[in-house]
Scaffold this active site. Structure first.
Site, PDB file in Angstrom:
ATOM      1  N   HIS A   1     -48.269  49.856 -35.305  1.00  0.00           N
ATOM      2  CA  HIS A   1     -47.134  49.725 -35.991  1.00  0.00           C
ATOM      3  C   HIS A   1     -46.052  49.371 -34.895  1.00  0.00           C
ATOM      4  O   HIS A   1     -44.873  49.720 -35.244  1.00  0.00           O
ATOM      5  CB  HIS A   1     -46.724  50.816 -36.736  1.00  0.00           C
ATOM      6  CG  HIS A   1     -47.793  51.036 -38.031  1.00  0.00           C
ATOM      7  ND1 HIS A   1     -49.127  51.796 -37.697  1.00  0.00           N
ATOM      8  CD2 HIS A   1     -47.743  50.820 -39.534  1.00  0.00           C
ATOM      9  CE1 HIS A   1     -49.626  51.864 -38.900  1.00  0.00           C
ATOM     10  NE2 HIS A   1     -48.816  51.251 -39.727  1.00  0.00           N
TER      11      HIS A   1
ATOM     12  N   GLU B   1     -53.289  40.243 -46.893  1.00  0.00           N
ATOM     13  CA  GLU B   1     -52.147  39.605 -46.252  1.00  0.00           C
ATOM     14  C   GLU B   1     -52.659  37.705 -46.037  1.00  0.00           C
ATOM     15  O   GLU B   1     -52.041  36.920 -46.098  1.00  0.00           O
ATOM     16  CB  GLU B   1     -52.267  40.010 -44.497  1.00  0.00           C
ATOM     17  CG  GLU B   1     -51.427  41.105 -44.474  1.00  0.00           C
ATOM     18  CD  GLU B   1     -52.064  42.540 -45.131  1.00  0.00           C
ATOM     19  OE1 GLU B   1     -53.236  42.484 -45.291  1.00  0.00           O
ATOM     20  OE2 GLU B   1     -51.441  43.435 -45.023  1.00  0.00           O
TER      21      GLU B   1
END
Ligand SMILES: Cc1ncc(C[n+]2csc(CCOP(=O)(O)OP(=O)(O)O)c2C)c(N)n1
Ligand SMILES: [Mg+2]
Lengths: 322, 357
Positions: A127, A60
Site C-alpha cells: 500500500h 481491476e
C-alpha cells in the site's frame, strides 16, 4: 481564492469535469456512497448519481478494461485504483490494450487512471508503492504526478481532456497535509511542462509528487546556496526542454524521487542530462531515491527506506562542493 | 440533484422484436459470407506458404458458421470486438478481403497499415475495436462499450468472441461478473472448438462453461456451432434481449478447429476419429446442402466469391510495404476517438436509419 487540501483539490477537479461534460464518469471500488477509501469521491454520487459514480466489484482488469471500452465509445472514464499498488492486477489492460490502441488502430483512448500512491504511513509493501516507472516502458501511456493542490486540480482537467490514457499519480501523504490556493471553476495545467517550484542558480533539485516538498524543505536554507527546485509534474512524456533549461542554468543536478532506484524516472532524467547536457555539467548527476527494496511496514524501517530531508541536504552539499 | 440509487438505471423493458426472420436473400448472404471467409483464408494460407505473410498464420477453418451467424445479427450501430477465428465477422461488418490480405502481409492498406499483423485488427470506422493477443482481454473492453450504451440509454449491443481456452482466464470471470452485476447489453460468443492450442476441453475446465452463465445471473445458450442459422437465431435473440434491458447472454457454439492452431501446427494431438466426426459436418457443405434441398441456387455464389478473391488479392499484392520512417508515428493520439458504424447486411436493418438501433 479558496484554500483547499490536495485531496479537496482532486475532488474539486473531478466535480468540475463531471459538471462540465456529461460523458465524464467515475468507476472504482467503494467510490459511491462511501466516497472512496480516502474520500476523494465524497459527495460525487450524491450530486451525479450512482450510475456516474460506479461502485464496481473488486475486479481491476474489468475496471481498466471497461474504462477502455467506454472511452473508445465516446465516454470519458476516470477509473480509481483503491491503491496504486493494485494496478498490478489491471496491468495487462493498461499496457497491452490501452497503451497500444492508438498506435495499432488509430483509435484514441481518453481515460484517466487515478493511482493513490506513495508511502510514509506504515502502509507496508502493498500500500506504499510508487509504480510510475513501470509505465514508461509501455509507449502510449501518459503519466502525471501533481505536487500541489493547484496542479492537482489543473492536471486532472488536462488528463480528462487529453485523448490518451493518462495515469494520475496522487500522493497519499499529501492528501490532507498540504493546503494551497486553488482557483474556482475549470482550468487546465498543461501536460509535459515542468514547474519551477523555486528559482536558484547554483544547483537544481529535480523531483515530483511529495518529494517536491522534501526538496523545498531540504534546500530552504542550505548554507545560503541558491537552489532551484524543478517539479516535473508530468513524468511521461517528459518536458525535456524544461529539464535541460534548468540544468544549463545551474550545472549541478540532484534527482530525487520516492520510488525505487533502478530504472526509475530519475534514471531516465539522468540519462537525458548525460546525453544532452554533458558539456554543461560541473559535477556528477546525483540520485536520491528509495533503495531497491519493497517498502517495509515498521516505522523505523520505512523511514530508513524513504528519502529523507537530511539525505537530500547531504547530497546537495556534496555536489555544491565540486 | 439526481437521487442515488443502489442499482444502475436500466432501459425500460419493452416487447421483444418478433423472432428473427431470414429472407431467402439473407440465407444466401449467410452462405456467401461463409464462402468468402473460407476463400480469403485459403488465399492467405497460400500467400503464407509463398513467404508473403511474415510471422505465423491463423485461421478459422471449420468455424465459419460461428462468426458469420453471430455477426449477421448486428445492427449498424452495434459494436464488436472480433477474435482470431472470426474473419467472417469482419467481412460482414464491411472489411474487404483485400484489406485482410494486406493486413496479413504487413502492408499499407491492411487494416492496421502494418502496425499489427494476422487477425489482430478491427476497423474503428466500421465499429470494431481490434483484439489484442492476450485472451480474453476484449471481454472487459466489450463490457465498457456496453456500459457506454447503457449509461446513454441507447438500444445498442456490444458483441465479443472468445475460445474455450479463454474461459479459464481470470479476466473472463471479471468480465462475466461485471456484465451480470450491471446487466450490460452484451453478447458473449464462446467458440468451443474443442482445443486451446493443443489442450483439449477436459484439461481446460471441470464444468461446461455455458453452465456458468446462470451463476453470473444471465442466460447461457448452447448451439450447434456448425449450423449458421442456429447460431444466427441464438445471436439475434440475445441481441434483442440486450437491446431492451434484458442483460447479457453467453452463447456457447460447439464446433471444431479444422486446421492447426496456426499454420505451423500439424494437429498431431487430435484423434483422427474426432477430426473425421467434424469433417462430416462441415458448416458450409451442410448449409449449402440444406439450401439446395429447398431449391435455392448457390453455384453462382462460388463463382462470384472466386472472382472477388482474384480482384482483392491483386489489389492487396499491389499495396506497398510501410515506410520505415513512419515506425515511430502515432504512439499518442491528438484527436478524440471516433467509432463509425458497421455494415449490417441482415434485411431487418436495411432501409432503417442507422440510429434505429
Ligand atoms: C492470456 C494468454 N495466454 C496465452 C496465450 C497464447 N495463446 C494464443 S491462442 C491460445 C489458445 C487459445 O485457445 P482458445 O481460447 O480456445 O481459442 P482458439 O484459438 O481455440 O480459438 C493460446 C494459449 C494468449 N494469447 N493469451
Ligand atoms: Mg479453442
Amino acid at each position: 481564492m479558496p484554500e483547499l487540501t490536495y485531496l479537496e483539490a482532486i475532488t474539486d477537479g473531478l466535480r468540475e469535469e463531471m459538471r462540465h461534460d456529461e460523458s465524464v464518469f467515475c468507476l472504482g471500488q467503494d467510490i459511491g456512497n462511501f466516497g472512496g477509501a480516502f474520500k476523494v469521491t465524497e459527495g460525487l454520487a450524491a450530486e451525479f448519481g450512482r450510475d456516474r459514480v460506479w461502485d464496481t466489484p473488486l475486479a481491476e482488469s474489468a475496471i481498466v478494461g471497461a474504462a477502455v471500452g467506454a472511452a473508445v465509445e465516446g465516454m470519458r472514464p476516470i477509473a480509481e485504483m483503491q491503491f496504486s499498488d493494485f494496478i498490478a492486477c489491471g496491468f495487462d489492460q493498461l499496457v497491452n490494450v490501452a497503451a497500444k490502441m492508438h498506435y495499432r488502430q488509430g483509435l484514441a483512448v481518453p481515460m484517466v487512471m487515478r493511482l493513490p500512491s506513495g508511502g510514509g504511513f506504515s502502509g507496508g509493501p502493498f500500500h506504499s508503492q510508487n509504480p510510475e516507472a513501470w509505465f514508461l516502458q509501455a509507449p502510449g501511456l501518459k503519466v502525471v504526478a501533481p505536487s500541489t493542490p493547484e496542479d492537482a486540480k489543473g492536471l486532472m482537467a488536462s488528463a480528462v481532456r487529453d485523448p490518451n490514457p493518462v495515469l494520475y499519480m496522487e500522493h497519499k501523504h499529501l492528501y490532507r497535509r498540504l493546503r494551497g490556493e486553488v482557483a474556482d471553476g475549470r482550468y487546465e495545467t498543461p501536460l509535459s511542462q515542468v514547474r519551477v517550484a523555486r528559482e536558484g542558480s547554483e544547483l537544481t533539485v529535480i523531483a515530483y509528487g511529495a518529494m517536491v516538498h522534501t526538496a523545498l524543505e531540504a534546500t530552504e536554507d542550505l548554507d545560503g546556496a541558491g537552489i532551484e527546485v524543478v517539479d516535473l509534474r508530468t513524468l511521461c512524456p517528459l518536458d525535456t526542454e524544461g529539464i535541460l533549461a534548468s540544468v544549463r542554468k545551474t550545472s549541478k543536478v540532484v534527482v530525487l524521487h520516492e520510488a525505487t532506484r533502478s530504472c526509475g524516472i530519475g534514471a531516465e532524467v539522468c540519462a537525458l542530462i548525460a546525453e544532452e547536457a554533458f558539456e554543461d555539467l560541473d559535477g556528477p548527476v546525483v540520485r536520491v531515491t528509495a533503495p531497491d527494496v519493497p517498502i517495509p511496514f515498521s516505522p523505523p524501517l520505512e523511514r530508513a527506506v524513504l528519502p529523507q530531508v537530511d539525505q537530500v541536504r547531504d547530497a546537495c552539499r556534496e555536489l555544491l562542493g565540486y | 440533484m439526481a437521487t442515488p440509487t443502489a442499482r444502475p438505471a436500466q432501459l425500460e423493458p419493452r416487447e421483444r422484436d418478433t423472432a428473427a426472420q431470414l429472407t431467402v436473400e439473407d440465407r444466401r448472404e449467410l452462405l456467401r459470407y461463409m464462402l468468402l471467409m473460407r476463400a480469403t483464408e485459403e488465399r492467405a494460407l497460400g500467400l503464407y506458404r509463398q513467404g508473403k505473410v511474415p510471422g505465423s498464420h491463423y485461421d478459422g477453418r471449420g468455424q465459419e458458421a460461428v462468426s458469420v451467424g453471430s455477426a449477421f445479427a448486428l445492427s449498424p450501430r452495434d459494436r464488436a470486438c472480433i477474435l482470431h477465428r472470426d474473419l467472417g465477422a469482419h467481412l460482414i461488418r464491411g472489411v474487404t478481403p483485400g484489406r485482410v490480405l494486406a493486413q496479413m502481409m504487413g502492408r499499407v492498406g491492411g487494416v492496421t497499415n502494418g502496425r499489427d499483423g494476422n487477425m489482430h485488427f478491427g476497423d474503428p470506422g466500421l465499429g470494431c475495436v481490434g483484439m489484442v493477443s492476450m485472451l480474453p482481454d476484449m471481454a472487459p473492453v466489450a463490457c465498457g462499450l456496453a456500459l457506454a450504451f447503457q449509461m446513454r440509454r441507447e438500444p445498442r449491443v456490444a458483441m465479443t468472441w472468445f475460445g474455450d481456452g479463454s474461459t479459464a482466464n481470470g479476466q473472463w470471470h471479471e468480465a462475466m461478473n461485471v456484465a451480470g452485476v450491471r446487466r450490460l447489453p452484451i453478447v458473449f460468443i464462446l467458440e468451443n472448438n474443442q482445443y486451446a492450442y493443443s489442450t483439449p476441453n477436459e484439461l481446460e475446465f471441470a464444468v461446461d462453461p455455458v453452465e456458468r452463465a446462470a451463476t453470473y445471473g444471465f442466460a447461457g445458450v448452447k448451439v450447434d456451432g456448425n449450423d449458421v442459422e442456429a447460431v444466427f437465431q441464438a445471436a439475434a435473440e440475445a441481441c434483442d434481449r440486450a437491446r431492451v434491458g434484458g442483460g447479457p447472454t453467453l452463447i456457447q457454439a460447439e464446433t471444431m478447429r479444422m486446421h492447426g492452431h496456426g499454420a505451423h501446427d500439424d494437429m498431431s494431438y487430435v484423434p483422427p476419429e474426432l477430426f473425421e466426426h467434424w469433417a462430416a459436418r462441415d458448416p458450409i457443405e451442410t448449409f449449402e446442402k440444406r439450401l439446395g434441398e429447398e431449391g435455392l441456387e448457390t453455384e453462382s455464389l462460388h463463382k462470384a466469391v472466386a472472382e472477388t478473391l482474384e480482384r482483392e488479392t491483386e489489389w492487396a499484392l499491389a499495396c506497398p510495404m510501410p515506410d520505415p520512417a513512419t515506425a515511430a508515428e502515432g504512439v499518442f493520439a491528438t484527436e478524440d476517438p471516433v467509432l463509425g458504424d458497421g455494415h449490417a447486411p441482415w434485411s431487418r436493418w436495411s432501409g432503417r436509419a442507422a440510429t434505429d438501433a
